[in-house]
Design a protein around this motif. Structure first.
Motif, PDB file in Angstrom:
ATOM      1  N   GLU A  35     -56.629 -12.981 -68.396  1.00 34.40           N
ATOM      2  CA  GLU A  35     -57.195 -11.267 -67.916  1.00 34.40           C
ATOM      3  C   GLU A  35     -56.369 -11.295 -66.835  1.00 34.40           C
ATOM      4  N   THR A  38     -52.721  -9.586 -67.067  1.00 37.83           N
ATOM      5  CA  THR A  38     -53.197  -7.814 -67.807  1.00 37.83           C
ATOM      6  C   THR A  38     -52.639  -7.464 -66.737  1.00 37.83           C
ATOM      7  N   LYS A  41     -54.598  -2.880 -64.412  1.00 35.75           N
ATOM      8  CA  LYS A  41     -55.907  -3.147 -64.386  1.00 35.75           C
ATOM      9  C   LYS A  41     -56.485  -2.201 -63.427  1.00 35.75           C
ATOM     10  N   ASP A  46     -54.373  -7.924 -59.978  1.00 34.27           N
ATOM     11  CA  ASP A  46     -53.330  -8.249 -61.665  1.00 34.27           C
ATOM     12  C   ASP A  46     -51.695  -8.878 -60.485  1.00 34.27           C
ATOM     13  N   HIS A 115     -64.623 -16.323 -59.597  1.00 34.41           N
ATOM     14  CA  HIS A 115     -64.809 -16.763 -60.977  1.00 34.41           C
ATOM     15  C   HIS A 115     -66.695 -16.887 -61.179  1.00 34.41           C
ATOM     16  N   LEU A 216     -54.614  -5.900 -74.877  1.00 33.48           N
ATOM     17  CA  LEU A 216     -55.852  -6.181 -74.202  1.00 33.48           C
ATOM     18  C   LEU A 216     -56.704  -4.970 -72.635  1.00 33.48           C
ATOM     19  N   LEU A 220     -59.904  -3.219 -72.363  1.00 28.42           N
ATOM     20  CA  LEU A 220     -60.556  -3.279 -71.429  1.00 28.42           C
ATOM     21  C   LEU A 220     -61.207  -1.742 -71.187  1.00 28.42           C
ATOM     22  N   ALA A 284     -63.467  -7.389 -66.819  1.00 22.42           N
ATOM     23  CA  ALA A 284     -62.854  -7.980 -66.726  1.00 22.42           C
ATOM     24  C   ALA A 284     -63.068  -9.593 -66.828  1.00 22.42           C
ATOM     25  N   ASP A 285     -64.306 -10.100 -66.836  1.00 25.87           N
ATOM     26  CA  ASP A 285     -64.610 -11.564 -67.527  1.00 25.87           C
ATOM     27  C   ASP A 285     -64.730 -11.246 -69.285  1.00 25.87           C
ATOM     28  N   LEU A 287     -63.631  -8.903 -71.055  1.00 20.00           N
ATOM     29  CA  LEU A 287     -61.957  -9.182 -71.612  1.00 20.00           C
ATOM     30  C   LEU A 287     -61.573 -10.903 -71.898  1.00 20.00           C
ATOM     31  N   ALA A 288     -61.831 -11.902 -71.493  1.00 24.54           N
ATOM     32  CA  ALA A 288     -61.834 -12.833 -71.110  1.00 24.54           C
ATOM     33  C   ALA A 288     -61.812 -12.875 -72.672  1.00 24.54           C
ATOM     34  N   TRP A 291     -61.235 -11.950 -75.937  1.00 29.58           N
ATOM     35  CA  TRP A 291     -59.615 -13.050 -76.468  1.00 29.58           C
ATOM     36  C   TRP A 291     -60.037 -14.031 -76.904  1.00 29.58           C
TER      37      TRP A 291
END
Length: 306
Positions: A35, A38, A41, A46, A115, A216, A220, A284-285, A287-288, A291
């Protein structure tokens, strides 16, 4: 390893493929690293810049993910141990570990919240994976069933933690009372509806033939176009959310990052988000997590056989 993560999905991130707990936890850690790596973003940390964040950078996120990593297997194990308990009791059982994980994060980042939202949602997903693995291991980790476990584990969460609050103390509580936004609580209680409906199909399709970074980024954009991101609203209000969603939708109508000028347009979006001090951290969270769910679906069943 970090430098090569974006090239293609890792097949051997966890060295002990015979241990499902360590394997799933390894994929979760990889998802967190992917994340932040990538690039580019819009408004987010990033490899190009720190986005709209002045108190964190790429190294902060990598250090944070490293501090969180040892806790990830505990969430999977907790899901396994409580697999036969009522689903609605699981969340309370993993919350003490979640708090301890947050403390490890804050220690690694000198108090910076990199996080916290990710820990909450990742812990729930990993516990759901451990639960599903124990109950239906031979069926594999199907995303629909996994998200069904998430929804069952968090039934009534919005009512308990948002609707019943009289005096809001947190940003999430305040935004719920002001705008009716349920944030990550609503997302988990829905069984990650935004991920299932808008993100996972896109990522799964694009990863079949295309570069992982592009897949990714396109995913997003879909998340930013549909997610009612409370991180955005907290920074800029509902007008900022509408701007972000409309800009993402406009780029997607043009093809997103799948066109020749796609990355150039995304860099321009990044500059505009930074100028407005907006950061789609909630997307963003997700997105992780998108995946991670994709990878869990592609894991070979023999990995989970005794």
């Amino acid at each position: 390893m970090i430098e090569s993560l974006l090239e293609k999905p890792s097949e051997n991130y966890c060295s002990d493929l015979s241990d499902p707990v360590q394997f799933i936890a390894g994929l979760a850690h990889e998802a967190m690293l992917l994340e932040v790596l990538t690039t580019p973003k819009p408004g987010l940390v990033d490899q190009a810049n720190s986005g709209s964040h002045k108190d964190m950078n790429l190294s902060t996120f990598i250090d944070s993910a490293g501090a969180i990593q040892p806790w990830l297997n505990h969430f999977v194990s907790a899901g396994m141990k409580t697999a036969h308990a009522p689903a609605e009791t699981v969340l309370a059982s993993i919350r003490p570990q979640g708090i301890a994980c947050e403390q490890a994060m804050f220690s690694a980042t000198n108090g910076v919240n990199t996080h916290k939202g990710m820990i909450f949602s990742m812990a729930i997903v990993l516990a759901a994976a451990g639960r599903q693995l124990t109950l239906e291991g031979k069926e594999g980790l199907n995303s629909e069933k996994l998200c069904g476990q998430v929804a069952a584990m968090t039934t009534g969460l919005v009512e308990r933690e948002l609707s019943s609050v009289l005096k809001p103390r947190t940003a999430g509580e305040r935004l719920f009372q002001q705008f009716g936004l349920t944030g990550i609580r609503g997302e988990v209680e829905s069984g990650f509806a935004t991920v299932r409906q808008h993100a996972l199909p896109v990522l799964t399709s694009l990863l079949k033939n295309g570069p992982q970074n592009i897949a990714l980024l396109q995913t997003l954009l879909h998340l930013m176009a549909h997610n009612n991101d409370t991180n955005i609203v907290s920074r800029g209000g509902m007008l900022a959310l509408k701007y972000t969603q409309n800009r993402a939708r406009s780029l997607l109508k043009e093809g997103g990052v799948l066109t020749d000028n796609g990355l150039t347009s995304l860099h321009a979006f990044d500059r505009d988000m930074i100028a407005r001090n907006l950061s789609p951290g909630g997307s963003a969270d997700l997105l992780a997590l998108t995946w991670l769910m994709h990878r869990l679906e592609t894991v070979s069943i023999p990995l989970f056989e005794a």
